[in-house]
Design a protein around this motif. Structure first.
Motif, short mmCIF file in Angstrom:
data_model
loop_
_atom_site.label_atom_id
_atom_site.label_comp_id
_atom_site.label_asym_id
_atom_site.label_seq_id
_atom_site.Cartn_x
_atom_site.Cartn_y
_atom_site.Cartn_z
N LYS A 98 -3.61 -3.08 2.92
CA LYS A 98 -3.20 -2.15 3.73
C LYS A 98 -2.91 -0.79 3.38
O LYS A 98 -1.79 -0.81 2.38
N LEU A 99 -3.38 0.23 3.24
CA LEU A 99 -3.26 1.45 2.56
C LEU A 99 -2.76 2.70 3.45
O LEU A 99 -3.22 2.69 4.59
N TYR A 100 -1.77 3.22 3.06
CA TYR A 100 -1.33 4.50 3.80
C TYR A 100 -1.10 5.58 2.71
O TYR A 100 -0.87 5.62 1.87
N ASN A 149 -7.42 -0.20 6.42
CA ASN A 149 -7.41 -1.52 5.88
C ASN A 149 -8.68 -1.31 4.82
O ASN A 149 -9.65 -0.98 5.15
N LEU A 150 -8.70 -1.91 3.63
CA LEU A 150 -9.47 -2.09 2.54
C LEU A 150 -9.76 -3.43 2.38
O LEU A 150 -9.03 -3.92 1.87
N THR A 151 -11.17 -3.75 2.69
CA THR A 151 -11.32 -5.21 2.83
C THR A 151 -12.31 -5.63 1.37
O THR A 151 -13.44 -4.78 1.44
N LEU A 152 -11.86 -6.43 0.61
CA LEU A 152 -12.58 -6.65 -0.56
C LEU A 152 -13.34 -8.03 -0.60
O LEU A 152 -12.75 -9.25 -0.32
N GLU A 159 -11.66 0.76 6.75
CA GLU A 159 -11.68 0.38 8.22
C GLU A 159 -10.42 1.26 8.66
O GLU A 159 -9.33 0.89 8.48
N PRO A 160 -10.75 2.48 9.06
CA PRO A 160 -9.56 3.34 9.70
C PRO A 160 -8.54 2.57 10.66
O PRO A 160 -9.21 2.00 11.54
#
Length: 262
Positions: A166-168, A175-178, A203-204
């Motif tokens: 979860k990035l801000y 959301n950055l999904t690996l 995913e914004p």
């Protein structure tokens, strides 16, 4: 929206290896080159230090090569926080940068894993409520800043992928999904050994304008690959190579140095 400066900071902040041990202080050094269409466009250097359950990092970034002709950008980035078990909990993030004659700043403060204050200079322009996705009440809980978001705590190399970060970045929540792509090996100054490559989905979530072409491309069409390497015996994995496809070419971040200095 996704400011280019925010994306620049997030992409360059790839040298935040973190010790989960309360042993003697440790420090690490990362040096990176950013290239676009095969041409060097930026350089980044980060120095990290860790003592007990706290971490701090200071870095500098600057445009390089032909990029200085079109956009001479220089800046500093810092992040600090605590290490709680296998989780990072940021306390403060700041980025100061100058592009040509324009100066900008992003300052984010945290408490107990949640954002408590954000200051952006120059202030964002007034948003059109018809196409703007605002931040919700729960969007800024348990988030990571652009530097802390690049660090993975895992039991082994095979468990690095298979998670969502979860990035801000000071304006947008994403959301950055690996997901796992492949295993391999590499050799750079300070490190020679195994790596794992994850495919990253973007995913914004909030804090952006709907139907923005650049965001839609990142979400639906861009191929983002990040290769991680272990940072000593800390149980932490940090990016050593990354590529992001864009509509006009591929942006690449490569480590030239990746090593413990103490």
């Amino acid at each position: 929206m996704l400011r280019s400066s925010h994306a620049f900071a997030a992409l360059l902040a790839v040298a935040l290896p973190t010790s989960t041990s309360a042993a003697a202080p440790r420090s690490f050094k990362g040096e990176y080159t950013v290239s676009f269409l095969g041409l060097s466009v930026a350089k980044a250097t980060f120095s990290s230090s860790y003592e007990g359950d706290t971490y701090s990092i200071d870095g500098s970034v600057s445009s390089a090569g032909l990029a200085t002709i079109f956009d001479d950008t220089r800046g500093t980035i810092s992040s600090k926080g605590r290490i709680l078990g296998a989780q990072l909990q940021p306390e403060a993030f700041r980025a100061d940068y100058k592009s040509g004659k324009k100066t900008s700043m992003i300052d984010i403060q945290f408490a107990n894993g949640a954002v408590t204050a954000t200051k952006v200079v120059p202030a964002p322009r007034k948003r059109n409520p018809r196409n703007w996705i605002p931040l919700g009440a729960n969007d800024l809980a348990s988030v990571l800043d652009p530097m802390a978001a690049t660090v993975i705590h895992a039991d082994s190399l095979d468990k690095v992928c298979g998670r969502t970060v979860k990035l801000y970045d000071g304006e947008m929540r994403a959301n950055l999904t690996l997901t796992h792509d492949s295993n391999g090996s590499t050799s750079v100054r300070g490190y020679k050994g195994d790596t794992v490559t994850c495919k990253m989905g973007f995913e914004p979530v909030a804090g952006y304008r709907k139907n923005r072409k650049a965001l839609n491309y990142l979400k639906n069409r861009s191929r983002i690959m990040v290769t991680f390497a272990p940072v000593g015996q800390t149980g932490v994995y940090a990016p050593i190579h990354a590529t992001v496809s864009t509509k006009i070419g591929t942006l690449t971040v490569s480590a030239e140095r990746f090593e413990a200095t103490e």
